[in-house]
Design a protein around this motif. Structure first.
Motif, PDB file in Angstrom:
ATOM      1  N   GLU A 128      62.707  27.376  46.458  1.00  0.00           N
ATOM      2  CA  GLU A 128      62.887  27.397  47.907  1.00  0.00           C
ATOM      3  C   GLU A 128      61.607  26.977  48.626  1.00  0.00           C
ATOM      4  O   GLU A 128      61.663  26.253  49.624  1.00  0.00           O
ATOM      5  CB  GLU A 128      63.341  28.780  48.364  1.00  0.00           C
ATOM      6  N   ASP A 129      60.463  27.409  48.118  1.00  0.00           N
ATOM      7  CA  ASP A 129      59.186  26.993  48.701  1.00  0.00           C
ATOM      8  C   ASP A 129      59.001  25.483  48.587  1.00  0.00           C
ATOM      9  O   ASP A 129      58.546  24.825  49.524  1.00  0.00           O
ATOM     10  CB  ASP A 129      58.012  27.704  48.020  1.00  0.00           C
ATOM     11  N   THR A 130      59.370  24.929  47.447  1.00  0.00           N
ATOM     12  CA  THR A 130      59.246  23.487  47.240  1.00  0.00           C
ATOM     13  C   THR A 130      60.165  22.728  48.182  1.00  0.00           C
ATOM     14  O   THR A 130      59.761  21.723  48.779  1.00  0.00           O
ATOM     15  CB  THR A 130      59.556  23.127  45.774  1.00  0.00           C
ATOM     16  N   VAL A 131      61.369  23.215  48.349  1.00  0.00           N
ATOM     17  CA  VAL A 131      62.314  22.578  49.272  1.00  0.00           C
ATOM     18  C   VAL A 131      61.757  22.617  50.692  1.00  0.00           C
ATOM     19  O   VAL A 131      61.816  21.620  51.422  1.00  0.00           O
ATOM     20  CB  VAL A 131      63.699  23.263  49.203  1.00  0.00           C
ATOM     21  N   ASP A 132      61.185  23.749  51.088  1.00  0.00           N
ATOM     22  CA  ASP A 132      60.592  23.861  52.424  1.00  0.00           C
ATOM     23  C   ASP A 132      59.431  22.887  52.590  1.00  0.00           C
ATOM     24  O   ASP A 132      59.293  22.247  53.630  1.00  0.00           O
ATOM     25  CB  ASP A 132      60.103  25.286  52.684  1.00  0.00           C
ATOM     26  N   ARG A 133      58.588  22.771  51.578  1.00  0.00           N
ATOM     27  CA  ARG A 133      57.443  21.855  51.658  1.00  0.00           C
ATOM     28  C   ARG A 133      57.909  20.412  51.781  1.00  0.00           C
ATOM     29  O   ARG A 133      57.353  19.634  52.564  1.00  0.00           O
ATOM     30  CB  ARG A 133      56.551  22.009  50.429  1.00  0.00           C
ATOM     31  N   VAL A 134      58.909  20.042  50.999  1.00  0.00           N
ATOM     32  CA  VAL A 134      59.431  18.673  51.062  1.00  0.00           C
ATOM     33  C   VAL A 134      60.044  18.413  52.438  1.00  0.00           C
ATOM     34  O   VAL A 134      59.807  17.358  53.043  1.00  0.00           O
ATOM     35  CB  VAL A 134      60.459  18.424  49.937  1.00  0.00           C
ATOM     36  N   SER A 135      60.782  19.363  52.942  1.00  0.00           N
ATOM     37  CA  SER A 135      61.390  19.228  54.265  1.00  0.00           C
ATOM     38  C   SER A 135      60.317  19.079  55.337  1.00  0.00           C
ATOM     39  O   SER A 135      60.439  18.245  56.247  1.00  0.00           O
ATOM     40  CB  SER A 135      62.268  20.438  54.560  1.00  0.00           C
ATOM     41  N   ASP A 136      59.259  19.875  55.239  1.00  0.00           N
ATOM     42  CA  ASP A 136      58.161  19.781  56.196  1.00  0.00           C
ATOM     43  C   ASP A 136      57.499  18.406  56.133  1.00  0.00           C
ATOM     44  O   ASP A 136      57.155  17.821  57.161  1.00  0.00           O
ATOM     45  CB  ASP A 136      57.112  20.870  55.935  1.00  0.00           C
ATOM     46  N   LYS A 137      57.311  17.890  54.940  1.00  0.00           N
ATOM     47  CA  LYS A 137      56.680  16.580  54.767  1.00  0.00           C
ATOM     48  C   LYS A 137      57.567  15.479  55.355  1.00  0.00           C
ATOM     49  O   LYS A 137      57.067  14.562  56.005  1.00  0.00           O
ATOM     50  CB  LYS A 137      56.404  16.312  53.282  1.00  0.00           C
ATOM     51  N   VAL A 138      58.876  15.581  55.139  1.00  0.00           N
ATOM     52  CA  VAL A 138      59.808  14.599  55.702  1.00  0.00           C
ATOM     53  C   VAL A 138      59.723  14.628  57.225  1.00  0.00           C
ATOM     54  O   VAL A 138      59.656  13.577  57.875  1.00  0.00           O
ATOM     55  CB  VAL A 138      61.257  14.866  55.223  1.00  0.00           C
ATOM     56  N   ASP A 139      59.700  15.824  57.805  1.00  0.00           N
ATOM     57  CA  ASP A 139      59.576  15.946  59.259  1.00  0.00           C
ATOM     58  C   ASP A 139      58.269  15.326  59.751  1.00  0.00           C
ATOM     59  O   ASP A 139      58.235  14.653  60.788  1.00  0.00           O
ATOM     60  CB  ASP A 139      59.646  17.412  59.689  1.00  0.00           C
ATOM     61  N   GLU A 140      57.192  15.538  59.004  1.00  0.00           N
ATOM     62  CA  GLU A 140      55.896  14.991  59.365  1.00  0.00           C
ATOM     63  C   GLU A 140      55.912  13.461  59.339  1.00  0.00           C
ATOM     64  O   GLU A 140      55.413  12.802  60.259  1.00  0.00           O
ATOM     65  CB  GLU A 140      54.834  15.520  58.398  1.00  0.00           C
ATOM     66  N   VAL A 141      56.501  12.903  58.295  1.00  0.00           N
ATOM     67  CA  VAL A 141      56.576  11.442  58.177  1.00  0.00           C
ATOM     68  C   VAL A 141      57.426  10.860  59.306  1.00  0.00           C
ATOM     69  O   VAL A 141      57.067   9.834  59.894  1.00  0.00           O
ATOM     70  CB  VAL A 141      57.117  11.037  56.791  1.00  0.00           C
ATOM     71  N   LYS A 142      58.540  11.509  59.624  1.00  0.00           N
ATOM     72  CA  LYS A 142      59.387  11.045  60.719  1.00  0.00           C
ATOM     73  C   LYS A 142      58.628  11.079  62.041  1.00  0.00           C
ATOM     74  O   LYS A 142      58.714  10.146  62.845  1.00  0.00           O
ATOM     75  CB  LYS A 142      60.654  11.900  60.840  1.00  0.00           C
ATOM     76  N   ALA A 143      57.893  12.158  62.278  1.00  0.00           N
ATOM     77  CA  ALA A 143      57.131  12.278  63.522  1.00  0.00           C
ATOM     78  C   ALA A 143      56.055  11.200  63.601  1.00  0.00           C
ATOM     79  O   ALA A 143      55.856  10.591  64.665  1.00  0.00           O
ATOM     80  CB  ALA A 143      56.499  13.663  63.623  1.00  0.00           C
ATOM     81  N   ASP A 144      55.376  10.936  62.494  1.00  0.00           N
ATOM     82  CA  ASP A 144      54.366   9.883  62.471  1.00  0.00           C
ATOM     83  C   ASP A 144      54.987   8.524  62.770  1.00  0.00           C
ATOM     84  O   ASP A 144      54.405   7.709  63.501  1.00  0.00           O
ATOM     85  CB  ASP A 144      53.648   9.842  61.119  1.00  0.00           C
ATOM     86  N   ALA A 145      56.162   8.279  62.221  1.00  0.00           N
ATOM     87  CA  ALA A 145      56.846   7.005  62.459  1.00  0.00           C
ATOM     88  C   ALA A 145      57.233   6.871  63.928  1.00  0.00           C
ATOM     89  O   ALA A 145      57.101   5.784  64.512  1.00  0.00           O
ATOM     90  CB  ALA A 145      58.084   6.889  61.574  1.00  0.00           C
TER      91      ALA A 145
END
Length: 66
Positions: A23-40
């Protein structure tokens, strides 16, 4: 029965830890995806801003506003 209960408890604890880690890994991946989307989105907005500035500069040159 003590040995079987201990083994069962150990297995349940290991299962919980694996689940929590997953679950922690899923949260980290989700956070990273959100970060990449925001940067884009930021890069897109900056590019649009630069485009508008350039377009306005060209219009000013054509009109002789300088």
């Amino acid at each position: 029965m003590g040995f079987i209960d201990d083994a069962k408890d150990a297995a349940e604890t290991a299962g919980r830890k694996i689940k929590d880690g997953f679950e922690d890994t899923v949260d980290r991946v989700s956070d990273k995806v959100d970060e990449v989307k925001a940067d884009a989105e930021v890069k897109k907005a900056e590019a649009e801003r630069d485009s508008v500035h350039k377009r306005n500069e060209i219009k000013e040159e054509i009109r002789g506003d300088e």
